[in-house]
Design an enzyme around this catalytic site. Sequence first.
Site, PDB file in Angstrom:
ATOM      1  N   ASN A  96       6.226 -20.304  65.221  1.00 33.01           N
ATOM      2  CA  ASN A  96       5.206 -19.911  66.139  1.00 33.01           C
ATOM      3  C   ASN A  96       5.917 -19.382  67.395  1.00 33.01           C
ATOM      4  OD1 ASN A  96       2.716 -20.285  68.148  1.00 33.01           O
ATOM      5  ND2 ASN A  96       4.062 -21.572  69.074  1.00 33.01           N
ATOM      6  N   SER A 148       0.307 -11.711  64.507  1.00 35.37           N
ATOM      7  CA  SER A 148      -0.863 -11.347  65.362  1.00 35.37           C
ATOM      8  C   SER A 148      -1.517 -10.334  64.521  1.00 35.37           C
ATOM      9  CB  SER A 148      -0.320 -10.594  66.619  1.00 35.37           C
ATOM     10  OG  SER A 148      -1.210 -10.125  67.448  1.00 35.37           O
ATOM     11  N   TYR A 163       6.206  -5.421  70.474  1.00 33.85           N
ATOM     12  CA  TYR A 163       5.451  -6.535  69.971  1.00 33.85           C
ATOM     13  C   TYR A 163       4.635  -5.910  68.720  1.00 33.85           C
ATOM     14  CZ  TYR A 163       2.589 -10.615  70.235  1.00 33.85           C
ATOM     15  OH  TYR A 163       1.595 -11.570  70.056  1.00 33.85           O
ATOM     16  N   LYS A 167       5.630  -7.933  65.113  1.00 31.43           N
ATOM     17  CA  LYS A 167       4.523  -8.659  64.315  1.00 31.43           C
ATOM     18  C   LYS A 167       4.016  -7.966  62.913  1.00 31.43           C
ATOM     19  CE  LYS A 167       4.067 -11.953  67.090  1.00 31.43           C
ATOM     20  NZ  LYS A 167       4.307 -13.268  67.161  1.00 31.43           N
ATOM     21  N   THR A 198      -5.061 -19.380  76.577  1.00 26.43           N
ATOM     22  CA  THR A 198      -4.268 -20.494  76.637  1.00 26.43           C
ATOM     23  C   THR A 198      -3.860 -21.021  78.119  1.00 26.43           C
ATOM     24  OG1 THR A 198      -2.113 -19.153  76.615  1.00 26.43           O
ATOM     25  CG2 THR A 198      -2.842 -19.738  74.778  1.00 26.43           C
TER      26      THR A 198
END
Length: 259
Positions: A96, A148, A163, A167, A198
């Site tokens: 994670n 993702s 990113y 992913k 979050t």
Amino acid sequence: MSIKDKFNLQQYTTIITGGAVGLGKAMAGALAEMGSNLVIADMNKANAESTAEELRTQYGIRVHVVEADVCSPEDVLRVQEETIREFGRIDVLINNAGIVRNAKAEDMSYKDWSDVLNVNLNGVFLMSQCIGRVMIQQQKGSIINISSMSGLIVNTPQCQIAYNVSKAGVISLTKTLAAEWAPHGIRVNTIAPGYMKTELTEPFFKEGGALIERWMGMTPMGRPGLPDELQGIAVYLASEASSYTTGGVFTVDGGYTAW
């Protein structure tokens, strides 16, 4: 075996990286509620210890904390060794831990590019390789990678090339490991979340603005996801309920990638 028994995780041991807060904490709580003991591997030991005590108190399970950097082969090996010493086996690994650095491709520094790829992709490989060796000996295990929707699409309007690439790499890594390790009884799948609210992102969503409006306007459900909305799929992939499921990419994005 009844469907209830298939979701039972009692006597399981689960390692989760970045499990101290946010999505990791939510998934850790779900597996704990189903009976799994936990190893939380996180760079923030104080947060990890706080989460561990909360889960012990609430669910009566055993939780071990390892302060670790998933980019360090030495730290990764220590996570493996401490888990075996504490619990004797490893049933589930949830990769994670992740970071993001936003910059235009022409402006992104090599350090930022490397940092993102190291944590998000190299760290997933190192953890999977090290824990996979134990699972091969056991001839059983489940690895759940957190990728993702950004591995499937190019986000807009923000620029986040490192990113997105990292992913996408996690998705390919997942499929490759699933194919290689299926003969050893190891299942490898990935959850691909969309925009999630979050502890870290809630102020951003609360403030709102043009960016949030654009993201939510591109999401059929019109809202961000909540951490507990990953709990069901995490339990499913960890448990015997998903015994014929490997190499899968499970989008949890409010429909974002449907348009």
